[in-house]
Write a protein that holds these residues in place. Sequence first.
Motif, PDB file in Angstrom:
ATOM      1  N   UNK A 149       0.908  -1.212   0.173  1.00  0.00           N
ATOM      2  CA  UNK A 149      -0.004   0.184  -0.019  1.00  0.00           C
ATOM      3  C   UNK A 149       0.902   1.202   0.093  1.00  0.00           C
ATOM      4  N   UNK A 150       2.089   1.215   0.675  1.00  0.00           N
ATOM      5  CA  UNK A 150       3.036   2.406   0.583  1.00  0.00           C
ATOM      6  C   UNK A 150       3.737   2.306  -0.522  1.00  0.00           C
ATOM      7  N   UNK A 151       4.411   1.436  -0.893  1.00  0.00           N
ATOM      8  CA  UNK A 151       5.622   1.197  -2.098  1.00  0.00           C
ATOM      9  C   UNK A 151       5.148   0.791  -3.271  1.00  0.00           C
ATOM     10  N   UNK A 152       3.883  -0.030  -3.213  1.00  0.00           N
ATOM     11  CA  UNK A 152       3.254  -0.406  -4.490  1.00  0.00           C
ATOM     12  C   UNK A 152       3.868  -1.809  -4.691  1.00  0.00           C
ATOM     13  N   UNK A 153       2.614  -2.801  -5.251  1.00  0.00           N
ATOM     14  CA  UNK A 153       2.839  -4.210  -5.195  1.00  0.00           C
ATOM     15  C   UNK A 153       4.160  -4.559  -6.068  1.00  0.00           C
ATOM     16  N   UNK A 154       4.266  -3.891  -7.012  1.00  0.00           N
ATOM     17  CA  UNK A 154       5.587  -4.256  -8.036  1.00  0.00           C
ATOM     18  C   UNK A 154       6.822  -4.013  -7.359  1.00  0.00           C
ATOM     19  N   UNK A 155       6.898  -3.236  -6.499  1.00  0.00           N
ATOM     20  CA  UNK A 155       8.341  -2.976  -5.560  1.00  0.00           C
ATOM     21  C   UNK A 155       8.486  -3.597  -4.314  1.00  0.00           C
ATOM     22  N   UNK A 156       7.475  -4.561  -4.242  1.00  0.00           N
ATOM     23  CA  UNK A 156       7.865  -5.347  -2.727  1.00  0.00           C
ATOM     24  C   UNK A 156       7.955  -6.615  -3.162  1.00  0.00           C
ATOM     25  N   UNK A 157       9.201  -7.056  -2.690  1.00  0.00           N
ATOM     26  CA  UNK A 157       9.728  -8.755  -2.698  1.00  0.00           C
ATOM     27  C   UNK A 157      10.013  -9.299  -1.147  1.00  0.00           C
ATOM     28  N   UNK A 158       8.759 -10.293  -1.274  1.00  0.00           N
ATOM     29  CA  UNK A 158       8.745 -10.728   0.178  1.00  0.00           C
ATOM     30  C   UNK A 158       9.114 -12.432   0.142  1.00  0.00           C
ATOM     31  N   UNK A 159      10.086 -12.756   0.977  1.00  0.00           N
ATOM     32  CA  UNK A 159      10.212 -14.165   1.322  1.00  0.00           C
ATOM     33  C   UNK A 159      10.058 -14.354   2.672  1.00  0.00           C
ATOM     34  N   UNK A 160       8.718 -14.758   3.136  1.00  0.00           N
ATOM     35  CA  UNK A 160       8.459 -14.731   4.646  1.00  0.00           C
ATOM     36  C   UNK A 160       8.069 -16.135   4.825  1.00  0.00           C
ATOM     37  N   UNK A 161       8.814 -16.892   5.705  1.00  0.00           N
ATOM     38  CA  UNK A 161       8.257 -18.411   6.007  1.00  0.00           C
ATOM     39  C   UNK A 161       7.142 -18.253   7.237  1.00  0.00           C
ATOM     40  N   UNK A 162       6.187 -19.220   6.807  1.00  0.00           N
ATOM     41  CA  UNK A 162       5.035 -19.166   7.824  1.00  0.00           C
ATOM     42  C   UNK A 162       5.414 -20.661   8.705  1.00  0.00           C
ATOM     43  N   UNK A 163       5.459 -20.373  10.025  1.00  0.00           N
ATOM     44  CA  UNK A 163       5.576 -21.559  10.801  1.00  0.00           C
ATOM     45  C   UNK A 163       4.932 -21.338  12.021  1.00  0.00           C
ATOM     46  N   UNK A 164       3.870 -22.463  12.317  1.00  0.00           N
ATOM     47  CA  UNK A 164       3.012 -22.220  13.245  1.00  0.00           C
ATOM     48  C   UNK A 164       3.807 -22.287  14.840  1.00  0.00           C
ATOM     49  N   UNK A 165       4.982 -22.799  14.839  1.00  0.00           N
ATOM     50  CA  UNK A 165       5.625 -22.825  16.150  1.00  0.00           C
ATOM     51  C   UNK A 165       6.216 -21.662  16.254  1.00  0.00           C
ATOM     52  N   UNK A 166       6.366 -20.677  15.590  1.00  0.00           N
ATOM     53  CA  UNK A 166       6.822 -19.403  15.845  1.00  0.00           C
ATOM     54  C   UNK A 166       6.202 -18.815  16.829  1.00  0.00           C
TER      55      UNK A 166
END
Length: 464
Positions: free
Chosen positions: A253-270
């Motif tokens: 919403x701030x940078x624009x979808x095309x300017x965001x590269x995300x590699x975030x792991x989802x781990x329920x034990x976190x």
Amino acid sequence: MCAWLRAVCRCLHIPDRATGVGSCLGDIPHLIVRGYIMSTIETLISEVARATGLGQNAQKFIGVVAGYIFNQPGGLAGFKDKFQAAGSGDLFNSWMSGQSNKQSIDANQMRSALGNQGVEEIAQKSGVGAKMVPGLLATVVPMIINAVTAGGVMPTSLPAGFASLADGTKRRTPSFRLWRWLLPLIALLALAWCGWQSRNVAKAPPASAPAVNVAAAAVDPTLSFQNSGGRVTVNGRLPTVAQKANLVGALAGVFGTQNVAADIEVNAATRAAPWLERLKVLIPDMKADGLKFAFNGDTLKLDTSALAPDKRAQISQAFQAGLGNVQIEGLFDQGTQALSALTPGASGADLTAALNKTTVNFDTGLATLTRSSDAILEMAATAIKNSGEGFKVEINGHTDSQGNATTNQQLSEQRAQAVRSALIKRGVPEARLVARGFGSSQPVGDNRTEEGRAANRRINYAAM
């Protein structure tokens, strides 16, 4: 009727009356509902405290927001109309109890719905800075709406229990809290037992396999961020898909979808990331090219070395104020520069001039120093210990003019004493430190504005 259930009812003090166990059975649904209602507000306070980092101030903030909602013309329905008018009616509807697909709202959308006047009103009554309020409301309002609309029904007045939250009086934890949950549970188990006996069906229990599952070891949440020419890269580990989606959406919403590269792991034990919601409020401050930071658990390493000094100080101040529940390394401001430049044996005038450029923060309305102030306190303690020994350092606490003058005086004294204690803990001799409070008697800013009140809430130093 089941004799065992009758005994359970008597043990739980559920009246048997002339109708026997049947009366006990009729009371069980009531007991279950009562147990739910009694725990709703406490659960909400706990969830808001964890999600926003407000801690002990969550209770007051919830009370102020709930009061604001139901004080609108038309009550909750009138509050909903604000979101309809702002084009966020669908978001509001998704927060109602029973809705399965709850949608998130960002700080700008919340400000658009409530208006600057509404945000300022909530800020003044809750004691939270107006700049932080929209982001906090984006988390808290959906939770309140969900809590007060049990069964999908919109109440016409403020539900009992919410009105007393805003006065700041700590809610007493009712005795036998565990009892409130055990009571309906035991009652349900009793019903199930009697039903099984009444059918008189004997079934051999299935052979159970050896327990081999071992709970996954909990791991800390992590998140790294880098802004390179307006394109951001985020990596890390979070507990839920929803948190990942909300963060990435807020960045887009701030940078624009095309300017965001995300590699975030989802781990329920976190483990929970209590800083996440407050971090989203700070996203507009992350536009500086070259900004980097990394969270590991509840510690943040902030890297502003690629930025101009004034921008470094601005971002450091925003992160220190916005992430009070986080220990921050790498803060940069005039104070850290001045303390680093002091030579051994510095005079009282040079030392206090440097100390007065630093900023320490407290939990709203309390004398509890935030963890984000730890690094500043370490530097201050080192500078005092290395300075000349022919003088004492007076620590002076000040507040804004909001609230009761006597309370403000006490708070300023408590905050000055909290800084003194923190410095002693870090090795400064007790005899070298004096703490005093001045309440709101020495303002340096206009108490009619948020910026002025923020300037007046301060700690300063003098050589004696």
